[in-house]
Design an enzyme around this catalytic site. Structure first.
Site, PDB file in Angstrom:
ATOM      1  N   THR A  52      -7.677   6.586  11.469  1.00  0.00           N
ATOM      2  CA  THR A  52      -8.210   7.545  10.494  1.00  0.00           C
ATOM      3  C   THR A  52      -9.038   8.662  11.119  1.00  0.00           C
ATOM      4  OG1 THR A  52      -9.727   7.719   8.593  1.00  0.00           O
ATOM      5  CG2 THR A  52     -10.183   5.990  10.170  1.00  0.00           C
ATOM      6  N   ASP A  53      -9.116   9.777  10.404  1.00  0.00           N
ATOM      7  CA  ASP A  53      -9.995  10.887  10.791  1.00  0.00           C
ATOM      8  C   ASP A  53     -11.466  10.509  10.633  1.00  0.00           C
ATOM      9  OD1 ASP A  53      -9.531  10.808   7.955  1.00  0.00           O
ATOM     10  OD2 ASP A  53     -10.414  12.801   7.763  1.00  0.00           O
ATOM     11  N   LEU A  93       1.492   3.637   2.378  1.00  0.00           N
ATOM     12  CA  LEU A  93       2.378   3.832   3.525  1.00  0.00           C
ATOM     13  C   LEU A  93       3.440   2.745   3.592  1.00  0.00           C
ATOM     14  CD1 LEU A  93       3.057   5.517   5.991  1.00  0.00           C
ATOM     15  CD2 LEU A  93       1.275   4.272   7.267  1.00  0.00           C
ATOM     16  N   TRP A 137      -6.593  11.838   4.687  1.00  0.00           N
ATOM     17  CA  TRP A 137      -6.387  12.200   3.280  1.00  0.00           C
ATOM     18  C   TRP A 137      -4.996  11.759   2.787  1.00  0.00           C
ATOM     19  CZ3 TRP A 137      -8.563  17.785   2.135  1.00  0.00           C
ATOM     20  CH2 TRP A 137      -9.828  17.920   2.700  1.00  0.00           C
ATOM     21  N   ALA A 143      -5.026  -2.270   6.003  1.00  0.00           N
ATOM     22  CA  ALA A 143      -6.400  -1.881   6.343  1.00  0.00           C
ATOM     23  C   ALA A 143      -7.319  -2.129   5.158  1.00  0.00           C
ATOM     24  CB  ALA A 143      -6.462  -0.401   6.737  1.00  0.00           C
ATOM     25  N   TYR A 144      -8.595  -2.229   5.457  1.00  0.00           N
ATOM     26  CA  TYR A 144      -9.617  -2.215   4.407  1.00  0.00           C
ATOM     27  C   TYR A 144      -9.983  -0.746   4.224  1.00  0.00           C
ATOM     28  CZ  TYR A 144     -13.850  -3.282   1.760  1.00  0.00           C
ATOM     29  OH  TYR A 144     -14.809  -3.352   0.777  1.00  0.00           O
ATOM     30  N   GLY A 171       0.823  -1.203   0.000  1.00  0.00           N
ATOM     31  CA  GLY A 171       0.000   0.000   0.000  1.00  0.00           C
ATOM     32  C   GLY A 171       0.861   1.259   0.000  1.00  0.00           C
ATOM     33  N   TYR A 195     -16.584   2.126   7.226  1.00  0.00           N
ATOM     34  CA  TYR A 195     -15.125   2.216   7.324  1.00  0.00           C
ATOM     35  C   TYR A 195     -14.713   2.853   8.657  1.00  0.00           C
ATOM     36  CZ  TYR A 195     -10.423   4.069   6.555  1.00  0.00           C
ATOM     37  OH  TYR A 195      -9.099   4.406   6.702  1.00  0.00           O
TER      38      TYR A 195
END
Length: 287
Positions: free
Chosen positions: A106-107, A16, A155, A65-66, A14, A130
């Site tokens: 995540t935000d 990251l 983002w 992650a999904y 992915g 999510y």
């Protein structure tokens, strides 16, 4: 001779994970294991346990992650497995074997109703599957292992994989006009910056677990983000702002998810670049 500490990176292919792979050459003092879905099965928990015991990492960087936000609305079970239940397995393994775990969240754990930057104590109230599964993963990890360190980010984009920046770069070049949502506010995160933050934390003499926030500096809409991309690429496409209602999606998005990063700055001395600086670095870097 001392054995090298082993770092396991999940979600290695992915955005990251790929940036960590680039960065790893600067850290030869570690043995690196970059695991894709075949080596670390976040969607098969019994297999995951065996895989972790076979690798026996000292440090786990959970970048897996999904992340298909809209698809998650119909693939709830799979999203929950990867984003929630697998995280609990990783956290439990880390506790049992004295390993460190940095988990990326995540935000989207927030509902978007705030008007001020959200700190780590802000009330979570996810508005899509999510975000719900990611919040469940946070809670599950901390419930089984109080030594886990969680970084919420927002983002995310990079030189690798499919992401907003690469898509907009292509569309700006191909189209004469482009409408972009202008009523969702936050700040982008260059994955290369986040990868460096993770390594800075690992290399720090102190390990202070809990939840942290990290994104680049700046408060913008997606529309303003595209204008910043266009400023660098020089494409002549006419970009206009549109409301979210003009671009309906299966999953709702928070309208405001700007993260307050003061905790990670103060505790770990992290210097956070402005999003325009990082965007330029991304767009001018070779893959």
């Amino acid at each position: 001779m001392n054995k090298l500490k082993k770092i396991l990176v999940t979600g290695a292919t992915g955005q990251l994970g790929s940036e960590l792979h680039v960065l790893s050459v600067n850290y030869p003092e570690y043995e690196w294991v970059f695991a894709d879905r075949t080596q670390i099965s976040l969607s098969a928990l019994n297999v995951l346990e065996n895989q972790l015991h076979a690798i026996r990492p000292n440090i786990i960087l959970n970048c897996g992650a999904y992340t298909a936000v809209d698809k998650a609305e119909s693939e709830t079970e799979l999203a929950n497995l990867v984003n929630h239940q697998a995280v609990a397995v990783l956290a439990n393994f880390a506790k049992e074997h004295g390993a460190k775990l940095i988990h990326i969240s995540t935000d989207y754990v927030f509902d978007g109703t705030s008007s001020v930057a959200l700190n780590e104590e802000a009330i979570t109230n996810p508005i899509n599957i999510y975000g719900t599964t990611k919040r469940a993963g946070e809670l599950a990890a901390l419930a089984v292992n109080t030594n886990v360190l969680i970084i919420r980010t927002s983002w995310v984009y990079s030189r690798f994989g499919n992401n907003f920046v690469k898509t907009m770069q292509r569309l700006l070049h191909e189209r004469d006009t482009l409408g972009v949502v202008n009523d969702q506010i936050g700040s982008p995160t260059y994955a290369a910056d986040l990868a460096q933050v993770m390594m800075d934390i690992i290399g720090n003499a102190k390990w202070i677990p809990g939840i942290y926030h990290y994104s680049n500096e700046g408060e913008i809409s997606w529309y303003e983000f595209v204008l910043a991309i266009q400023e660098i690429t020089g494409d002549s496409c006419e970009v206009s702002g549109i409301p979210s209602s003009s671009y309906p999606t299966p999953a709702a998005r928070p309208t405001f998810s700007l993260l307050d990063k003061s905790k990670i700055e103060e505790i770990y001395g992290i210097k956070i670049p402005h999003y325009k600086e990082s965007l330029k670095n991304c767009l001018t870097s070779e893959v």
